[in-house]
Motif scaffolding. Structure first.
Motif, PDB file in Angstrom:
ATOM      1  N   ALA A 229       0.847  -1.193   0.000  1.00  0.00           N
ATOM      2  CA  ALA A 229       0.000   0.000   0.000  1.00  0.00           C
ATOM      3  C   ALA A 229       0.880   1.240   0.000  1.00  0.00           C
ATOM      4  O   ALA A 229       1.977   1.255   0.574  1.00  0.00           O
ATOM      5  CB  ALA A 229      -0.907  -0.002   1.232  1.00  0.00           C
ATOM      6  N   LYS A 230       0.402   2.293  -0.624  1.00  0.00           N
ATOM      7  CA  LYS A 230       1.196   3.509  -0.764  1.00  0.00           C
ATOM      8  C   LYS A 230       1.628   4.055   0.593  1.00  0.00           C
ATOM      9  O   LYS A 230       2.764   4.541   0.749  1.00  0.00           O
ATOM     10  CB  LYS A 230       0.386   4.567  -1.522  1.00  0.00           C
ATOM     11  N   GLY A 231       0.754   3.957   1.591  1.00  0.00           N
ATOM     12  CA  GLY A 231       1.083   4.488   2.911  1.00  0.00           C
ATOM     13  C   GLY A 231       2.171   3.707   3.627  1.00  0.00           C
ATOM     14  O   GLY A 231       2.732   4.179   4.615  1.00  0.00           O
ATOM     15  N   GLU A 232       2.478   2.495   3.133  1.00  0.00           N
ATOM     16  CA  GLU A 232       3.487   1.660   3.771  1.00  0.00           C
ATOM     17  C   GLU A 232       4.878   1.863   3.188  1.00  0.00           C
ATOM     18  O   GLU A 232       5.849   1.270   3.661  1.00  0.00           O
ATOM     19  CB  GLU A 232       3.105   0.176   3.637  1.00  0.00           C
ATOM     20  N   VAL A 233       4.977   2.669   2.127  1.00  0.00           N
ATOM     21  CA  VAL A 233       6.254   2.843   1.424  1.00  0.00           C
ATOM     22  C   VAL A 233       6.709   4.289   1.589  1.00  0.00           C
ATOM     23  O   VAL A 233       5.949   5.232   1.323  1.00  0.00           O
ATOM     24  CB  VAL A 233       6.107   2.509  -0.074  1.00  0.00           C
ATOM     25  N   SER A 234       7.942   4.455   2.002  1.00  0.00           N
ATOM     26  CA  SER A 234       8.470   5.805   2.156  1.00  0.00           C
ATOM     27  C   SER A 234       8.882   6.379   0.802  1.00  0.00           C
ATOM     28  O   SER A 234       9.097   5.650  -0.167  1.00  0.00           O
ATOM     29  CB  SER A 234       9.682   5.803   3.095  1.00  0.00           C
ATOM     30  N   GLU A 235       8.992   7.690   0.770  1.00  0.00           N
ATOM     31  CA  GLU A 235       9.406   8.353  -0.471  1.00  0.00           C
ATOM     32  C   GLU A 235      10.808   7.895  -0.877  1.00  0.00           C
ATOM     33  O   GLU A 235      11.101   7.729  -2.063  1.00  0.00           O
ATOM     34  CB  GLU A 235       9.377   9.876  -0.280  1.00  0.00           C
ATOM     35  N   ASP A 236      11.670   7.695   0.111  1.00  0.00           N
ATOM     36  CA  ASP A 236      13.028   7.249  -0.190  1.00  0.00           C
ATOM     37  C   ASP A 236      13.024   5.846  -0.785  1.00  0.00           C
ATOM     38  O   ASP A 236      13.811   5.553  -1.701  1.00  0.00           O
ATOM     39  CB  ASP A 236      13.877   7.277   1.078  1.00  0.00           C
ATOM     40  N   GLU A 237      12.141   4.983  -0.295  1.00  0.00           N
ATOM     41  CA  GLU A 237      12.049   3.630  -0.869  1.00  0.00           C
ATOM     42  C   GLU A 237      11.588   3.681  -2.318  1.00  0.00           C
ATOM     43  O   GLU A 237      12.104   2.943  -3.179  1.00  0.00           O
ATOM     44  CB  GLU A 237      11.082   2.782  -0.037  1.00  0.00           C
ATOM     45  N   TYR A 238      10.631   4.541  -2.618  1.00  0.00           N
ATOM     46  CA  TYR A 238      10.189   4.697  -4.004  1.00  0.00           C
ATOM     47  C   TYR A 238      11.344   5.169  -4.891  1.00  0.00           C
ATOM     48  O   TYR A 238      11.525   4.696  -6.018  1.00  0.00           O
ATOM     49  CB  TYR A 238       9.036   5.693  -4.086  1.00  0.00           C
ATOM     50  N   LYS A 239      12.129   6.110  -4.383  1.00  0.00           N
ATOM     51  CA  LYS A 239      13.247   6.637  -5.166  1.00  0.00           C
ATOM     52  C   LYS A 239      14.302   5.562  -5.410  1.00  0.00           C
ATOM     53  O   LYS A 239      14.845   5.447  -6.515  1.00  0.00           O
ATOM     54  CB  LYS A 239      13.868   7.839  -4.452  1.00  0.00           C
ATOM     55  N   GLN A 240      14.579   4.777  -4.380  1.00  0.00           N
ATOM     56  CA  GLN A 240      15.585   3.728  -4.545  1.00  0.00           C
ATOM     57  C   GLN A 240      15.128   2.676  -5.550  1.00  0.00           C
ATOM     58  O   GLN A 240      15.926   2.177  -6.358  1.00  0.00           O
ATOM     59  CB  GLN A 240      15.877   3.062  -3.187  1.00  0.00           C
ATOM     60  N   PHE A 241      13.842   2.339  -5.519  1.00  0.00           N
ATOM     61  CA  PHE A 241      13.346   1.359  -6.485  1.00  0.00           C
ATOM     62  C   PHE A 241      13.380   1.926  -7.898  1.00  0.00           C
ATOM     63  O   PHE A 241      13.666   1.209  -8.862  1.00  0.00           O
ATOM     64  CB  PHE A 241      11.919   0.930  -6.125  1.00  0.00           C
ATOM     65  N   TYR A 242      13.118   3.210  -8.029  1.00  0.00           N
ATOM     66  CA  TYR A 242      13.218   3.848  -9.350  1.00  0.00           C
ATOM     67  C   TYR A 242      14.629   3.697  -9.907  1.00  0.00           C
ATOM     68  O   TYR A 242      14.816   3.363 -11.085  1.00  0.00           O
ATOM     69  CB  TYR A 242      12.850   5.333  -9.231  1.00  0.00           C
ATOM     70  N   ARG A 243      15.623   3.928  -9.072  1.00  0.00           N
ATOM     71  CA  ARG A 243      17.001   3.770  -9.533  1.00  0.00           C
ATOM     72  C   ARG A 243      17.281   2.327  -9.918  1.00  0.00           C
ATOM     73  O   ARG A 243      18.025   2.046 -10.863  1.00  0.00           O
ATOM     74  CB  ARG A 243      17.972   4.222  -8.438  1.00  0.00           C
ATOM     75  N   HIS A 244      16.675   1.396  -9.204  1.00  0.00           N
ATOM     76  CA  HIS A 244      16.874  -0.020  -9.496  1.00  0.00           C
ATOM     77  C   HIS A 244      16.316  -0.390 -10.869  1.00  0.00           C
ATOM     78  O   HIS A 244      16.966  -1.113 -11.628  1.00  0.00           O
ATOM     79  CB  HIS A 244      16.204  -0.860  -8.403  1.00  0.00           C
TER      80      HIS A 244
END
Length: 614
Positions: A229-244
């Protein structure tokens, strides 16, 4: 019989790349580990897929990536039990460069700063070679699933490598780096130290779907971030996955979690980049979304999930009901894929609309980087998508540096029944076009376009909220009080005929203009003719087209035109008429594109005029 070691030369481009990796200092050498772990993850994905679809490769144990650092020997090994490679595959995949090519990589490198290098490594598919940034020698031992023999590859980065037979207990690959001495002063960490390796894995490879282990300790979370769920993921985690998933070092401009429910179910995590990819206009651009089926990796570049005009979108799609045996050919016809695609397009365009409305500065950044590509959607046959994209279009105008078409419509003059626009070869040229003079004088705002794609979609005569879009450089224009009178047409009829005869090989008509206020002449395109720029682009694409003659319009209020009328009245054969006709035609071309169709004709006419004046 055991094959003896063979020495092979790298292709010339790889030698150049190795030299860069070995002798250049980069701001972040840690990226090499991200690339090796990513390669190992890909190998595990491929094995898992083949096991599920073919079922003939046998068990290889729990899929995992193992790291082993040895401080005494100064080595670091990255091992996987994935698909592995045959001897031929090693030569093909390791001895040659990825399709993007070193030439493009080094060109991008020359235009970049040190902080851009990690992103370039990922984008150009040269990740394996990045290990030479930290190692003096690389050794790879690999065994293809389904085969009994293994292969060893070794190189010290001197332009050559050796291939020999090897032994490996199970399928998979081990890459061993014989590390350079640590040099913290120049950004070279001690990669033989477990305490150095663990945070690098957490930083760059936390979302890899297989355990990355060191001494039986799992270093990554392995969470399928798109299922949370979106509320369970931090903004930094989203950014790191984007880089991945993107290998882009910049933060994304917009993160778009997607949950599709109904007849078909799917989860997706999409990203809009903040910077245009280097190969955005390359036909071989790596584009499309990663496709999973119930968390099983199926395809790295599923182009059918996103249209070409949204090819900048990065991310993953996990389709719950799709068959694992799906092929690229089947995907094109699969109804579920088409339903998912439609929902993804809707979500992306909705996110862009939200940016345009709520974060205009961010949207301006998006438009500068990716606007021309988005406008490609206006040249498609998808009517619903075209209407939504048109709402997102931004353009310069005669009154604003940048405006949406919707805002333009809200400012239209009372009684104005069309959206006026002008297309040119560059922003500067179109902003200074004499075609704008009468519109500016009358207070009409004109949208200004200069991207090559604008020629294509505006040729389709689009409408926006029932308002037709009309080019001020095409056909007749009626601006009311500026209309030419019958008396003016009668006074200039003979001069117009004379100029038409002088320019009969170049123009189809010479007429009085309603567009001009201060300039003497301009060129316009007939209502149903192709514009010169469009014709050039079509010819560059290999189409042979007949010459399209333009219309030369002259300003009856200009003193030069009045002077020419007087000269003609005095003598129909005065040579100045022909000379001035060619000069007016040349001036109109210069104002439109900054070029002359016939330099010799123009300079000769100019010389003749100057001789008469001296």
């Amino acid at each position: 019989m055991t094959a003896s070691p063979e020495r092979h030369e790298f292709q010339a481009e790889v030698k150049q790349l190795l030299d860069l990796m070995i002798h250049s200092l980069y701001s972040d050498r840690d990226v090499f580990l991200r690339e090796l772990i990513s390669n190992a993850s890909d190998a595990l994905d491929k094995l898992r897929f083949e096991q599920l679809t073919k079922g003939e490769l046998g068990a290889t144990g729990e899929p995992a990536i193992q790291l082993e650092a040895n401080r005494e020997a100064r080595t670091l090994s990255v091992s996987d039990n994935g698909i592995g490679m045959s001897r031929e595959e090693v030569i093909r995949n390791i001895g040659t460069i990825a399709r993007s090519g070193t030439k493009e990589f080094t060109g991008a490198l020359a235009r970049s700063t040190a902080k851009d290098i990690p992103a370039l490594i990922g984008q150009f598919g040269v990740g394996f070679y990045s290990a030479f940034m930290v190692a003096d020698r690389l050794e790879l031992v690999t065994r293809r699933a389904g085969e009994a023999t293994a292969t060893r590859w070794e190189s010290v980065g001197d332009g050559a490598y050796t291939i020999s037979d090897a032994e490996r207990d199970q399928p998979g690959t081990t890459v061993t780096l014989h590390l350079k001495p640590a040099d913290p002063e120049h950004g070279l960490a001690d990669y033989a130290d477990d305490a150095v390796i663990a945070p690098i894995v957490k930083r760059y490879s936390d979302f890899v779907g297989y355990p990355v282990r060191m001494k039986d300790k799992t270093l990554n979370s392995m969470k399928a971030i798109w299922d949370r769920a979106k509320g369970e993921v931090s903004e930094d985690e989203y950014k790191q996955f984007y880089r991945h998933v993107s290998h882009d070092w910049n933060d994304p401009l917009k993160t778009i979690p997607v949950k599709i429910e109904g007849t078909y179910e799917a989860n997706a995590l999409l990203y809009i980049p903040s910077k245009a990819p280097f190969d955005l206009y390359n036909a071989e651009m790596k584009r499309g979304l990663q496709l999973y089926v119930k968390r099983v990796f199926v395809m790295d570049e599923c182009r059918d999930l996103i249209p070409a005009h949204l090819r900048f979108v990065r991310g993953v799609v996990d389709a719950h009901d799709l068959s694992l045996n799906v092929s690229r050919e089947i995907l094109q016809k699969d109804r579920q894929i088409q339903v998912i695609r439609k929902q993804l397009v809707k979500k992306v365009l909705g996110a862009l609309e939200e940016l345009q409305r709520d974060a205009p500065d961010q949207y301006a950044q998006f438009w500068t980087e990716l606007g021309p590509v988005l406008k490609e959607g206006l040249a498609t046959h998808d009517a619903e998508s075209k209407d939504k994209v048109l709402e997102l279009v931004m353009a310069a105008s005669t009154k604003h540096e940048r405006t949406s078409i919707g805002d333009y419509v809200s400012r239209m003059k009372e009684g104005q029944d069309a959206i006026y626009y002008l297309v040119g070869t560059s922003k500067d040229t179109v902003a200074k076009s004499p075609l704008l003079e009468a519109f500016v004088a009358k207070g009409y705002e004109v949208l200004l376009f200069s991207d090559p794609i604008d020629e294509f979609w505006l040729e389709r005569a689009p409408a926006f909220r029932d308002k037709p879009m009309k080019s001020i450089g095409r056909g007749d224009i009626d601006l009311g009080a500026t209309a030419t009178t019958d008396d003016e047409r009668a006074r200039f009829a003979d001069l117009l005929a004379c100029l038409r005869v002088e320019l009969q090989e170049e123009v189809k008509e010479v007429r009085l203009s309603q567009r001009l206020a201060t300039s003497a002449a301009c060129l316009v395109t007939d209502e149903h003719d192709m514009t010169p720029r469009m014709q050039r682009m079509m010819e560059q694409m290999g189409q042979a087209l007949p010459k399209v003659k333009r219309i030369l319009e002259i300003n009856p209020q200009h003193p030069l035109v009045e002077k020419l009328r007087a000269i003609f009245a005095e003598s129909h054969a005065d040579p100045r008429l022909g000379q001035c006709a060619r000069l007016l035609y040349g001036q109109a071309h210069l104002a439109e594109s900054g070029t002359l169709p016939d330099l010799t004709m123009f300079t000769q006419a100019l010389t003749d005029i100057m001789l008469r004046a001296t």
